[in-house]
Design a protein around this motif. Sequence first.
Motif, PDB file in Angstrom:
ATOM      1  N   MET A 216       9.369  65.166  97.971  1.00  0.00           N
ATOM      2  CA  MET A 216      10.726  65.246  98.497  1.00  0.00           C
ATOM      3  C   MET A 216      11.630  66.093  97.608  1.00  0.00           C
ATOM      4  SD  MET A 216      10.736  63.555 101.344  1.00  0.00           S
ATOM      5  CE  MET A 216      12.406  62.987 101.697  1.00  0.00           C
ATOM      6  N   PRO A 217      12.739  66.597  98.156  1.00  0.00           N
ATOM      7  CA  PRO A 217      13.676  67.404  97.372  1.00  0.00           C
ATOM      8  C   PRO A 217      14.176  66.655  96.139  1.00  0.00           C
ATOM      9  CG  PRO A 217      14.172  67.563  99.711  1.00  0.00           C
ATOM     10  CD  PRO A 217      13.137  66.490  99.577  1.00  0.00           C
ATOM     11  N   PRO A 218      14.427  67.378  95.046  1.00  0.00           N
ATOM     12  CA  PRO A 218      14.770  66.707  93.787  1.00  0.00           C
ATOM     13  C   PRO A 218      16.170  66.098  93.740  1.00  0.00           C
ATOM     14  CG  PRO A 218      14.870  69.080  93.515  1.00  0.00           C
ATOM     15  CD  PRO A 218      14.283  68.836  94.872  1.00  0.00           C
ATOM     16  N   HIS A 219      17.129  66.644  94.494  1.00  0.00           N
ATOM     17  CA  HIS A 219      18.517  66.228  94.284  1.00  0.00           C
ATOM     18  C   HIS A 219      18.832  64.824  94.785  1.00  0.00           C
ATOM     19  CE1 HIS A 219      18.731  67.922  98.391  1.00  0.00           C
ATOM     20  NE2 HIS A 219      19.772  67.128  98.581  1.00  0.00           N
ATOM     21  N   GLY A 220      17.913  64.207  95.555  1.00  0.00           N
ATOM     22  CA  GLY A 220      18.135  62.820  95.973  1.00  0.00           C
ATOM     23  C   GLY A 220      17.737  61.805  94.929  1.00  0.00           C
ATOM     24  N   LEU A 221      17.129  62.286  93.843  1.00  0.00           N
ATOM     25  CA  LEU A 221      16.552  61.400  92.823  1.00  0.00           C
ATOM     26  C   LEU A 221      17.461  61.285  91.604  1.00  0.00           C
ATOM     27  CD1 LEU A 221      14.014  59.760  91.967  1.00  0.00           C
ATOM     28  CD2 LEU A 221      13.090  61.899  91.038  1.00  0.00           C
ATOM     29  N   CYS A 222      17.574  60.057  91.086  1.00  0.00           N
ATOM     30  CA  CYS A 222      18.401  59.824  89.899  1.00  0.00           C
ATOM     31  C   CYS A 222      17.741  58.783  89.000  1.00  0.00           C
ATOM     32  CB  CYS A 222      19.793  59.350  90.302  1.00  0.00           C
ATOM     33  SG  CYS A 222      20.909  59.050  88.907  1.00  0.00           S
ATOM     34  N   LEU A 223      17.644  59.092  87.703  1.00  0.00           N
ATOM     35  CA  LEU A 223      17.187  58.129  86.709  1.00  0.00           C
ATOM     36  C   LEU A 223      18.347  57.192  86.397  1.00  0.00           C
ATOM     37  CD1 LEU A 223      15.240  56.997  84.570  1.00  0.00           C
ATOM     38  CD2 LEU A 223      15.962  58.843  83.046  1.00  0.00           C
ATOM     39  N   GLU A 224      18.209  55.939  86.794  1.00  0.00           N
ATOM     40  CA  GLU A 224      19.317  54.989  86.696  1.00  0.00           C
ATOM     41  C   GLU A 224      19.316  54.192  85.395  1.00  0.00           C
ATOM     42  OE1 GLU A 224      21.736  54.791  88.733  1.00  0.00           O
ATOM     43  OE2 GLU A 224      21.049  55.698  90.610  1.00  0.00           O
ATOM     44  N   GLU A 225      18.129  53.835  84.892  1.00  0.00           N
ATOM     45  CA  GLU A 225      18.089  52.910  83.747  1.00  0.00           C
ATOM     46  C   GLU A 225      16.734  52.978  83.055  1.00  0.00           C
ATOM     47  OE1 GLU A 225      19.144  48.176  83.029  1.00  0.00           O
ATOM     48  OE2 GLU A 225      18.060  48.765  84.852  1.00  0.00           O
ATOM     49  N   VAL A 226      16.769  52.827  81.737  1.00  0.00           N
ATOM     50  CA  VAL A 226      15.551  52.678  80.931  1.00  0.00           C
ATOM     51  C   VAL A 226      15.686  51.377  80.157  1.00  0.00           C
ATOM     52  CG1 VAL A 226      14.058  53.677  79.171  1.00  0.00           C
ATOM     53  CG2 VAL A 226      15.372  55.185  80.680  1.00  0.00           C
ATOM     54  N   LYS A 227      14.654  50.541  80.206  1.00  0.00           N
ATOM     55  CA  LYS A 227      14.710  49.255  79.502  1.00  0.00           C
ATOM     56  C   LYS A 227      13.752  49.245  78.320  1.00  0.00           C
ATOM     57  CE  LYS A 227      16.437  46.022  82.956  1.00  0.00           C
ATOM     58  NZ  LYS A 227      16.225  44.707  83.606  1.00  0.00           N
ATOM     59  N   TYR A 228      14.137  48.456  77.307  1.00  0.00           N
ATOM     60  CA  TYR A 228      13.354  48.331  76.080  1.00  0.00           C
ATOM     61  C   TYR A 228      13.184  46.858  75.720  1.00  0.00           C
ATOM     62  CZ  TYR A 228      14.278  53.296  75.625  1.00  0.00           C
ATOM     63  OH  TYR A 228      14.326  54.643  75.867  1.00  0.00           O
TER      64      TYR A 228
END
Length: 275
Positions: free
Chosen positions: A242-254
């Motif tokens: 799918m096209p890239p602009h619909g995607l967002c990195l929302e959170e990284v957990k540790y």
Amino acid sequence: MRVRVDFGYDGAGFAGWAAQPGLRTVESELSSAWGTVLRTPPPRLTTAGRTDAGVHARGAVAHLDVDPSAYDDLPGRSDRTPDAAAVTRLNGVLPQDLRVRAVSVAPDGFDARFSATSRRYSYRLADGWADPIRRGDTVSWRKPLDVEAMHEAANALVGLNDFAAFCKRREGATTVRTLLRYDWTRDDDGVLVATVIADAFCHSMVRSLVGVVVPVGEGRQPRYWPGQKLAARQRDSAILVMPPHGLCLEEVKYPRDDQLGVRARESRSVRSLAD
């Protein structure tokens, strides 16, 4: 001394995260900004998510190693902490489409990439009214989509699996991942929103996971079709990236601080389903 950086960016103007000669990338801009505020050559950065060109991030995390004395000198004559001074100074030299949210001295054992326990992405897909103001982060789709069918098909992919069907292979790299959550809902504006969480992702995996359920939503494929593609463990041209602009990195957990080093060692090991 290791420093953690929490930041976000509008991916439209970047050729992805990784520095590339002659191209504007998130890594090159952020590294250059750190070099400016520390008065050193641009430092090497390690990130939790190496996003492709056009992909956005709201909850990105990276780390760098700095000279403690240079870091402590950041406040100058002000009474700000070095962490607060770093945020102010970085945002003063960074472009408006790349912003730093927080800076902190990292605990022992922290590695932005390998210490992470999960990454959460969202994907926005409009099959009806497409708000022109959100055109930069929402993909417009011409055909109506059955969100319940997509949700059911997506749920069937959750678990520890070989996701070779949804990844671009790299020499020596595994495609075994643990998909912790994958679901679809409609927001108040009628936009379909995917939530995708995994311990880690391989190249193009999230956009392919979205692409494999879109034909189900259109009614062109049955709900079990994505599961069949997963089981085949083979890249298939029938799966849309799918096209890239619909995607967002929302959170990284540790994990907890005392588990950071352990998690980093675990992540560096190459996994297989036999393991």
